[in-house]
Design an enzyme around this catalytic site. Structure first.
Site, PDB file in Angstrom:
ATOM      1  N   HIS A 162       0.840  -1.202   0.000  1.00  0.00           N
ATOM      2  CA  HIS A 162       0.000   0.000   0.000  1.00  0.00           C
ATOM      3  C   HIS A 162       0.876   1.254   0.000  1.00  0.00           C
ATOM      4  O   HIS A 162       2.063   1.185   0.324  1.00  0.00           O
ATOM      5  CB  HIS A 162      -0.904   0.032   1.237  1.00  0.00           C
ATOM      6  CG  HIS A 162      -2.111  -0.843   1.125  1.00  0.00           C
ATOM      7  ND1 HIS A 162      -2.084  -2.180   1.458  1.00  0.00           N
ATOM      8  CD2 HIS A 162      -3.381  -0.583   0.700  1.00  0.00           C
ATOM      9  CE1 HIS A 162      -3.288  -2.702   1.256  1.00  0.00           C
ATOM     10  NE2 HIS A 162      -4.089  -1.763   0.794  1.00  0.00           N
ATOM     11  N   LYS A 180      -0.411   4.764   4.694  1.00  0.00           N
ATOM     12  CA  LYS A 180      -1.254   3.790   5.411  1.00  0.00           C
ATOM     13  C   LYS A 180      -0.705   3.573   6.816  1.00  0.00           C
ATOM     14  O   LYS A 180       0.491   3.390   7.013  1.00  0.00           O
ATOM     15  CB  LYS A 180      -1.313   2.466   4.628  1.00  0.00           C
ATOM     16  CG  LYS A 180      -2.259   1.469   5.269  1.00  0.00           C
ATOM     17  CD  LYS A 180      -2.717   0.408   4.299  1.00  0.00           C
ATOM     18  CE  LYS A 180      -3.658  -0.580   4.956  1.00  0.00           C
ATOM     19  NZ  LYS A 180      -4.928   0.029   5.400  1.00  0.00           N
TER      20      LYS A 180
END
Ligand code: NAD
Length: 265
Positions: free
Chosen positions: A154, A158
């Site tokens: 990600h 995040k």
């Protein structure tokens, strides 16, 4: 359906505002942001680069729940629990995409779901929910001489790890083997770990750049490896799925539902 968006100035919040405005049969009831946010008082349409919607960003979640038939929440665990309590008190549909909830937090969500229809999913994309179903099936077919490893990547912003989706895939794999995920998981490895125990479900987390969300479930045996992969390239897929979940939940009895319930898979 009148839909409100809490956390409307977040990365997902903005996608959700657009998805509600773009979906036939949906009306944007309003949006909230946390106290101190620069977005407070701005117009919701202008916030997402569109024409004025005539609805300001506000901080009072109770007022938004009162005006909405459903509220969509992609915020943070503490905020989501407060919103779940409001959904239960006022009997509103709540769609929760927030990840990083502890098992205690999930217990409180389940309690709220005794009085409201709540759809809670670590990932609202149709492709990922198909991947979950395929993972459960593959792990039921492939015995534990196939080592299961789940790799996710990600963007650099995040804050939780492994991703809620990776944990959801782990739960699907564990269900396929009829074991509890937390009795077999290994969420990270470092240093002299010893050999891999049979039946373990391992996770590896990568972070960087602007990656929206990549997940691969590997089944690795002597002599062959099966890999199931999903790559999200645009957050709009999650927002469209969440709006679809809100529309589906209208008319459902109170309860905690998943995206697989919404999609019927
Ligand atoms: P973000 O930080 O960009 O947005 C979160 C927003 O919530 C921020 O604008 C923040 O100010 C706001 N917020 C926090 N507390 C609030 C409160 N009490 N009231 C109102 N607003 C509040 O984060 P993001 O990338 O949009 O992700 C949000 C969450 O959604 C994360 O948990 C992420 O993992 C999750 N997520 C889930 C899916 C899915 O499909 N389930 C997809 C993408 C992201």
């Amino acid at each position: 359906m009148r839909i409100g968006i809490v956390g409307c100035a977040g990365r997902m919040g903005r996608m959700l505002v657009n998805a509600v405005l773009d979906t036939d049969g949906c009306v944007l009831a309003g949006g909230t942001e946390r106290l101190g946010s620069d977005a407070l008082d701005s117009d919701l349409g202008e916030l997402v680069g569109r024409d004025r919607a005539g609805v300001p960003v506000e901080s009072d979640a109770r007022l938004l729940f009162q005006r909405s038939e459903a509220v969509i929440d992609f915020t943070a665990p503490a905020a989501t629990l407060a919103h779940a309590a409001l959904a239960a008190e006022l009997g509103r549909v709540l769609v929760v995409g927030t990840t990083g909830l502890s098992s205690d937090d999930e217990g409180r969500l389940r309690e709220a779901a005794e009085r409201a229809a709540i759809v809670y999913a670590p990932n609202f994309s149709i492709g990922v929910n198909l991947l979950m179903a395929l993972t459960e099936r593959a792990s039921a077919i492939l015995a534990d001489d196939y080592d299961i490893e789940i790799v996710e990547m990600h963007h650099r912003h995040k804050v939780d790890s492994p991703s809620g989706t990776a944990l959801g895939l782990g739960r699907a794999a564990a269900r396929g083997r009829e074991v509890a995920l937390d009795s077999v998981w290994c969420k990270s490895r470092d240093g002299h770990t010893g050999a891999r125990p049979r039946g373990e479900i391992g996770f590896a987390t990568l972070r960087g750049g602007d990656v929206v969300g990549d997940h691969t479930v590997m089944f690795a045996a002597e002599g062959e490896r099966v890999e199931l992969t999903h790559k999200a390239s645009n957050r709009a897929v999650f927002a469209r799925g969440a709006v679809r979940a809100a529309l589906w939940a209208r008319g459902q009895s109170p309860g905690l539902y998943s995206m697989r319930d919404v999609l019927g898979i």
